[in-house]
Enzyme design. Structure first.
Site, mmCIF file in Angstrom:
data_model
loop_
_atom_site.group_PDB
_atom_site.id
_atom_site.type_symbol
_atom_site.label_atom_id
_atom_site.label_comp_id
_atom_site.label_asym_id
_atom_site.label_seq_id
_atom_site.Cartn_x
_atom_site.Cartn_y
_atom_site.Cartn_z
ATOM 1 C CG ASP A 129 -1.772 0.979 -2.492
ATOM 2 O OD1 ASP A 129 -2.684 0.161 -2.314
ATOM 3 O OD2 ASP A 129 -0.825 0.785 -3.283
ATOM 4 C CB ALA B 291 2.422 0.146 -1.442
#
Ligand code: MRU
Length: 363
Positions: A245, A56
């Site tokens: 994430d 991420a």
């Protein structure tokens, strides 16, 4: 190439002279250390989609550089001509992967900066976008370092740590999130025994976490995903550290597929389960895990990738979600750059953001 040098590599770098983004191609690791120099928008989109750049925070930094480079080429003298093209590129980049919020977070931040400066000459706006993209990267390094420090307070010398996927240096600009405390601890002379779930189907644990941990001299053990229960039962795991994430306001955490199962096992065996991630991964607009869009990936990743020949009969249907979410009640704490949030998360995550705002105001 000397593997020990891997931690000195930059996961994502902007080459201003060449107008290119330079990344370590993560699809080639650990067999090959290959740098990619990306100049075209389409190649940048593909790099995210194909997971050449992944994790991420790294995706966020990459997207900011990509938007800057694309913007630089927009031939416009007025805001009215510039902004629609800017939005088009932003939308295109944002369509590469849906789940990690850092992608849209970085792109939105770049857009806000452009809008706030809309009355300035276009050349100046482009300069400001360059500065902002570099700032996003610098902040990512700072955030990961702080997460490392905060996470290290949870570890003792000799601990056994289980991790899932790769939330390390390769997934960020430096240090990583879940692996940052381990890198910092090692730097300070501590020893750990780390179990990396291989992380089907793309093997981020076996290929990437194992690669960066062994390069750092850590006692690294790769296990198939279905072995986590056994190593926990053996008493080898003192704590679980994973990345994220997207985190919802109630503390539900979306991370690589399989994380939810690990959290359930940890609860059963009474092992603390920590999520480590920067505030850029916390989505205060999303209430709960069910509201997060989960990326679906091609079936071939399950049926034939990594095998010499296809391993699944033709005609079989495949379900291949890239992520799942962990119920907040399974999570012992969420380690951020501004401290460790603990249940109830609706309160503690707000408190983390309050600390962030105060710190920003002091600057
Ligand atoms: O599909 P990937 O490899 O991008 O998934 C990565 C993860 O799930 C990581 O755990 C997460 O992005 C955190 S990285 C610091």
């Amino acid at each position: 190439m000397d593997k020990k040098k891997i931690l000195s590599y930059e996961t994502v770098a902007l080459d201003e002279k060449e107008d290119a983004i330079v990344i370590l191609d993560q699809t080639k690791l650990p067999g090959e250390v290959k740098l990619l120099h990306l100049r075209e928008q389409k190649d940048m989109w593909q790099a995210i989609y194909l997971l050449q750049v992944r994790g991420a925070p790294a995706i966020g930094v990459f997207a900011a550089f990509a938007l800057y480079l694309a913007t630089k080429n927009i031939n416009a003298d007025t805001w009215e001509d510039f902004y629609p093209s800017f939005c088009e590129v932003k939308k295109y980049l944002n369509s590469s992967r849906p789940t990690a919020i850092n992608l849209s977070w970085a792109l939105n931040r770049m857009e806000k900066l452009a809008i706030d400066n809309r009355n300035k000459p276009i050349a100046e706006i482009k300069e400001l976008l360059l500065k902002e993209s570099k700032k996003i990267k610098a902040e990512d390094i700072w955030m990961c370092r702080q997460i490392g420090e905060n996470g290290l307070t949870l570890l003792k010398d000799g601990d056994g740590i289980l991790t899932h996927c790769n939330a390390g240096q390769l997934a960020t600009s430096k240090y990583g999130t879940a692996l940052a405390p381990i890198h910092l601890g090692v730097e300070r002379g501590m020893n750990f025994r780390v179990f990396c779930d291989e992380t089907r189907p793309l093997l981020q644990g076996a290929r990437l976490s194992a690669f960066e941990l062994i390069a750092d001299g850590v006692d690294t053990n790769v296990i198939c995903d279905n072995m986590a229960s056994q190593v926990m039962k053996n008493g080898w795991v003192d704590v679980v550290f994973v990345g994220c994430d997207r985190v919802a306001t109630n503390g539900d955490v979306c991370n690589k597929i399989g994380t939810s199962g690990v959290a359930i096992l940890a609860k059963y065996y009474g092992i603390p389960f920590y999520v480590l991630g920067p505030t850029s991964t916390i989505d205060m607009s999303i209430e709960k895990g069910e509201d997060i869009v989960i990326e679906q990936r091609p079936p071939e990743e399950v049926t034939e990738m990594w095998y010499k020949q296809r391993m699944v009969p033709q005609g079989v249907k495949v379900y291949n979600p890239a992520f799942d979410f962990v119920d907040n009640e399974l999570i012992t704490g969420i380690v951020t750059e501004y401290g460790i949030a603990r249940p109830p998360y609706t309160e503690s995550l707000r408190e983390i953001f309050r600390k962030k705002e105060k710190a920003k105001a002091r600057l």
